[in-house]
Scaffold this motif. Sequence first.
Motif, short mmCIF file in Angstrom:
data_model
loop_
_atom_site.label_atom_id
_atom_site.label_comp_id
_atom_site.label_asym_id
_atom_site.label_seq_id
_atom_site.Cartn_x
_atom_site.Cartn_y
_atom_site.Cartn_z
N GLU A 63 0.93 -0.97 0.09
CA GLU A 63 -0.02 -0.10 0.01
C GLU A 63 1.18 1.14 -0.25
OE1 GLU A 63 -3.47 -0.10 0.11
OE2 GLU A 63 -2.91 -1.79 -0.14
N ASP A 64 2.13 1.21 0.50
CA ASP A 64 2.88 2.63 0.71
C ASP A 64 3.51 2.41 -0.81
OD1 ASP A 64 5.49 3.11 0.69
OD2 ASP A 64 5.27 3.98 2.66
N THR A 65 3.06 3.21 -1.32
CA THR A 65 3.81 3.40 -2.96
C THR A 65 5.28 3.97 -2.89
OG1 THR A 65 3.46 6.39 -2.60
CG2 THR A 65 1.73 5.26 -3.73
N THR A 66 6.14 4.09 -2.10
CA THR A 66 7.68 4.00 -2.15
C THR A 66 8.53 2.72 -2.52
OG1 THR A 66 7.19 6.94 -0.73
CG2 THR A 66 9.99 5.04 -1.21
N GLN B 59 6.34 -0.31 -3.37
CA GLN B 59 6.24 -0.27 -4.44
C GLN B 59 6.75 0.03 -5.51
OE1 GLN B 59 3.70 -2.89 -4.23
NE2 GLN B 59 4.44 -3.11 -6.08
N ALA B 60 7.27 0.96 -5.30
CA ALA B 60 8.14 1.80 -6.54
C ALA B 60 9.77 0.90 -6.63
CB ALA B 60 7.87 3.66 -6.27
N GLY C 265 9.06 8.95 -8.07
CA GLY C 265 8.50 8.72 -6.97
C GLY C 265 9.13 8.31 -5.99
#
Length: 195
Positions: A126-129, A131-132, A158
């Motif tokens: 859920e954490d976009t960092t 995931q990136a 990102g």
Amino acid sequence: MADSRIKTLRPAELDVEQKALYDSIVTGPRAQGPQLFALQDDEGRLNGPFGLMLHVPGLGSALQELGSAVRYRTAMTARIREIAILTVAAATESEFERYAHERVGHAVGLSAKETTALRSGEFRSEDTTEQAAYDVCRRLLAGADTLGDEDFRRFEAGLGHSALLELVVLVGYYRTLSQMMNVFGVGAPAGLEDE
């Protein structure tokens, strides 16, 4: 994994240069705090890539120092670092890195479900960092030695350019360790592979 193709050196067998490297590993940051994986066996021989490094101490010292920098002197969070390392372990089928870093990953907050997802290549955060970072690692490990312009801009936006550079170095470093261990048949310590 099959038996190692190279002798694991006991402390008494080391020359001066090897002993200096050995000492830097067993007294450095990897040996501080809780021991989440076995750095040495019961005879003092180094496990995993560290035992290999002793065979070429000039190169091993540089590798060990780079590894220490990647693990302890970057701005990435401990979770992101372990997500990245476990992504490399899965892609390279590195038994030792999986053994060692699943333990470290759990200690820094990765759940059993997350480490299982990393093993199977199905990790989502859920954490976009996070995931990136995972997506960058997967892209680099899928055979791409670079990122296209669009992906580069997206990942840099990102993560930031420093974090992106740290991840690229981390992937290259752990891929090197995994390749060394795969070529020389070095796995997790006996009996601990699937703990």
